[in-house]
Motif scaffolding. Sequence first.
Motif, PDB file in Angstrom:
ATOM      1  N   VAL A  30      53.822  22.436 -10.409  1.00 39.70           N
ATOM      2  CA  VAL A  30      53.312  21.221  -9.805  1.00 39.70           C
ATOM      3  C   VAL A  30      53.902  19.984 -10.476  1.00 39.70           C
ATOM      4  O   VAL A  30      54.123  18.962  -9.826  1.00 39.70           O
ATOM      5  CB  VAL A  30      51.764  21.256  -9.804  1.00 39.70           C
ATOM      6  N   ALA A  55      55.616  27.588  -8.092  1.00 35.92           N
ATOM      7  CA  ALA A  55      54.228  27.878  -8.493  1.00 35.92           C
ATOM      8  C   ALA A  55      54.052  29.261  -9.101  1.00 35.92           C
ATOM      9  O   ALA A  55      52.968  29.820  -9.042  1.00 35.92           O
ATOM     10  CB  ALA A  55      53.268  27.696  -7.312  1.00 35.92           C
ATOM     11  N   SER A  59      51.018  26.732 -12.737  1.00 31.59           N
ATOM     12  CA  SER A  59      50.388  26.185 -11.526  1.00 31.59           C
ATOM     13  C   SER A  59      49.760  27.291 -10.698  1.00 31.59           C
ATOM     14  O   SER A  59      48.594  27.213 -10.317  1.00 31.59           O
ATOM     15  CB  SER A  59      51.423  25.442 -10.677  1.00 31.59           C
ATOM     16  N   SER A  62      46.634  28.972 -12.137  1.00 31.87           N
ATOM     17  CA  SER A  62      45.519  28.090 -12.503  1.00 31.87           C
ATOM     18  C   SER A  62      44.256  28.436 -11.732  1.00 31.87           C
ATOM     19  O   SER A  62      44.252  29.289 -10.857  1.00 31.87           O
ATOM     20  CB  SER A  62      45.901  26.641 -12.212  1.00 31.87           C
ATOM     21  N   GLY A  64      43.009  26.714  -9.532  1.00 30.43           N
ATOM     22  CA  GLY A  64      43.088  26.205  -8.171  1.00 30.43           C
ATOM     23  C   GLY A  64      42.040  25.149  -7.900  1.00 30.43           C
ATOM     24  O   GLY A  64      41.495  25.072  -6.803  1.00 30.43           O
ATOM     25  N   PRO A 172      47.096  26.060  -5.067  1.00 28.74           N
ATOM     26  CA  PRO A 172      48.184  25.516  -5.888  1.00 28.74           C
ATOM     27  C   PRO A 172      49.567  25.928  -5.394  1.00 28.74           C
ATOM     28  O   PRO A 172      50.535  25.180  -5.559  1.00 28.74           O
ATOM     29  CB  PRO A 172      47.903  26.061  -7.284  1.00 28.74           C
ATOM     30  N   LEU A 175      50.350  23.609  -2.633  1.00 26.46           N
ATOM     31  CA  LEU A 175      50.538  22.257  -3.166  1.00 26.46           C
ATOM     32  C   LEU A 175      51.975  22.096  -3.682  1.00 26.46           C
ATOM     33  O   LEU A 175      52.635  21.098  -3.403  1.00 26.46           O
ATOM     34  CB  LEU A 175      49.524  21.989  -4.281  1.00 26.46           C
ATOM     35  N   CYS A 176      52.460  23.081  -4.399  1.00 27.59           N
ATOM     36  CA  CYS A 176      53.829  23.007  -4.920  1.00 27.59           C
ATOM     37  C   CYS A 176      54.840  23.061  -3.775  1.00 27.59           C
ATOM     38  O   CYS A 176      55.821  22.312  -3.755  1.00 27.59           O
ATOM     39  CB  CYS A 176      54.095  24.150  -5.898  1.00 27.59           C
ATOM     40  N   LEU A 378      46.619  20.429 -13.319  1.00 30.41           N
ATOM     41  CA  LEU A 378      46.832  20.427 -11.875  1.00 30.41           C
ATOM     42  C   LEU A 378      46.157  19.219 -11.239  1.00 30.41           C
ATOM     43  O   LEU A 378      46.701  18.567 -10.355  1.00 30.41           O
ATOM     44  CB  LEU A 378      46.263  21.718 -11.280  1.00 30.41           C
TER      45      LEU A 378
END
Lengths: 568, 433
Positions: A30, A55, A59, A62, A64, A172, A175-176, A378
């Motif tokens: 991330v 990720a 990331s 994680s 999340g 996550p 997101l990445c 994150l």
Amino acid sequence: MTAVAARENPTAGGRAGAADVDVLIIGGGVNGTGLARDLAKRGASVLLCEKGDLARGASGGSSGMIHGGPRYLLHDVETTRHSCADSGYIQRIAPHIIFRIPFIMPVERGGEFGRLGMLLYDTYFSVYDRFTPLKNGIPHARLSREDMLAIEPGLVGDFLGGIALDEWGIDPGRLCVLNALDAEAHGARVRTYTEVVGILRDAAGVVIGGRLRRTGEETVEEVRAHAVVNCGGPWAAKVAGLAGEGGAGVRLRPGKGVHLVYERRLCNFGIMTQAIDGRQVFMMPYQNETWVGTTDDDYYGDLDDVTATTDEIRYLCEALERIVPGLAGQRLIGARTGVRNTIYGWGVSEDALSRGYAVVDHARAGAPHFYSLAGGKLASFRLQAQEAADTVAHQLGILAACDTHHHALPGGDSLPNELELSRAYGIAPLAARRLIYRHGSLAPKVLDIGRESSTGFATVCASEPTLECEVRYCVRHEHVQRLGDLMARCRLAIGPCQGSDCGLRAAQIFGEERGLDPTSVREALMELLGRRWHTARPVLGGAQLAQAELLMTEYTGLWQAPAMTPLA
Amino acid sequence: MNDLLVIGSGLAGVTAALEAKRRGAHVIMASRSWGATAMSTGALDIAFSPALSPAQQLPRTVAEHIMDIIAHRPRHPYGVLGVERTVAGLRQGMSVIAPALAAQDLALAPLDLEADNRGLPSTLGAVLPAASALASHWDADFYVPQSAPFGIVQFNGSAAFDAPRLAEGVACDAQAASGTLPQLVVLPVPMDGRVPAAVLARSLEDVNVLDELARSLAPQVRGLAGVLLPPVLGLEKHAFVWRRLGEALGVPVIEMLGHIPSVPGLRLALALEAALVAAGIENVGAVSAPIIERDRVVGLATAKGNEVRADAFVLASGRFIAGGVHWTNACREAIFDLPVVTEHGELAADSFESMVRPLPGESHPLLTAGVLVDRELRPMREGRPAYRNLFAAGMVVGGFASRYALCADGVALATGALAAAGALGDVAIGSKP
């Protein structure tokens, strides 16, 4: 200006000299993808290299959550503050991939603070309430014992009552991916399964690029860049070391964290409690699963081969089964394991380490134009990226300010109506909802692919559900190099079947999209199953053991085949 | 009074029950539900020992594969039994199962241990070795060069059976094995393939639907060596459906081996169930809570709370899929709480660690977990037979996984027949009225 001039005055390098790109970013977590997006939006040309998939490190491992971290209030108020603030921005730019997770914290009569427990926690979370508006959180609530048990009947214990608070979950992996895609939409290039194996420096020590090698290949290519930024997460110290002495200043204390994954949602609220050592742990509904986490232990092992141990699994189970005994019989499908990129500190427990971040300019150590973004969370990735981008932009002479908080990530600009989408394409409303969750306003674009063939809307992974058109879309547009990469894109093979149901079909689609021969299709399938196996292996038991036997038996023929030689 | 109680109605349990019946015993079955047999691909996996290294010469005949398994995997049931008893058990098992299934209109290809495994195409898109199979799978061998082209049927919109992809895979494996690339032609048919395989199989039992399939295929099959289909040619009326389509097309019709959930597995389970009924063997349902007197099992409790007694017992309750072996706090056999053994040796009952920590280069020891047996197939506990009159057969026996050597059906047949023989050796058949 020439490169020679730059050497003469390394600190005023700017964008001097010939280069392939302005910025080479190392790491596709991330931090790396967030920075790529930020810099690309400011007009810099960016190349991001990730040695695995996006990720795949801290990331993806994680919790999340883009939470504010009430846990850090005790040790690290600043982290709570900027996590809350940035969480608010992230919600604005990625409304499709976030979801609310209300938490309750049961307060036990025999707890640490005795009968004062409720009062103390109430006061504690009153402090947290000062930060929660930043992340669109509602203030905490004090629950009576009866109210709390009505909300979560599975709780068993002698409780005084409970505290309810409000947090946010996020995917996550997506997101990445979305950060990377948005960076590309602004001209950046993203290369996964490409490792930076060396840092290029000129005679004066100025960093002028990197040496790249594709995973599994021998040939090394050189890329010239005006600046190189190390976003290596837990690998950041190793990456910084590529610049030798010049990489000094990045010191981490990696902390291994384990989450147990149960096959479905077992609670409505997240539940916080204490483990045997007094550490705060939790169970929470996460998408269509339940997660129990987290451990935090200093990690000295191989960063590329991290697995959960029996002790960690038992520690987490014990803590949650104590107040939610019903968890004991539930189906555990995997243990997610990650290593935190925590910044070094001596003499404190893992939990008390700062979750802060640092932008290190290696000019001080004699490697100008080389930077490291170390540490961080994150929940504040955007802010971390902004600060690193400010530093790099300053060197490059880019004046544009950060605007990553003003524009939505791909698909985040508007959310289609799930019932309309379901009717328009003849798919199940649940499939439409999950698709909108992952792709937001791009969902119709994903579904249009379904019209290409008679099987386009067939369900590939029933646990999710994931449709064939989404698999094709991700393979075409979302940097899927290996079949297992789909797990972080469209949650393929994430559920209890672990790929026994969807793996073969997904491999066929992948093969068709990529024009692979049958042997490569089989290898792709094995890669997916191997990755699933890695997380399933430590927690095998109960029903999941039968599933594993089923999976092994089902594909037996396939993994015999590679060993097969002509029957001469 | 019952001479023998068999626990489990998969291939191993039914083999044991029918073998005991043949020997004149009064047999009773205790079956909770279908197990892994109902997920069979349609092939009979007797022995295929893959080369452990590329340099190793692959054995040729099925018998050679058995000897190879024994040589490399000493804890495998074939190793425990030794080659002669394994072969004798296989032949005996096959000789009771094949006619029993045939009587239910489910024909098996003959088992010839001196022949090679055949290479049968599967819906995984691979050619798999099999020593025998349901007859509808048997008429194509892609381990030998094929000069004439085969057709492969594509049902409309079927994602589960993607004919072009499967054809590529089958051709690739066939070429690797035979040195010749077979030609496979996709034959599209307008029938809806988006339904589950079992539903499609049921619909093809309707003569009108079947004839419609035949009509759409007929113009496409000229000059073909055979037509490959997913295994959907009927469920209970399979023999009729298969024969009628073959006659209508005038070329061999070959069902590819299935994967889970597979219609061939359902056919096999249904036929085994019917064979038990035909043999007059009563099923008392699930059993638990064994009643022990000194070194003998005398009975078990049924789910209805009754006791069922017998002179001898065959445990054929399967492994994890069927629930014969389970793991909650420790890995144990489910009914008698017997300890388990893996391919790598005994598991300490309380050692979670030894079970979850795979050995380097191995997949997972747990997947080979099952009861340890002596040469007579009696489950062992603390170094000696747990009970004088308890014998084990099939997957509940530990020390192997079909993942390493395709052999699960062979183990079921051999141990099923030998466990019944062993159990009755301990019983004077018909000694009681």
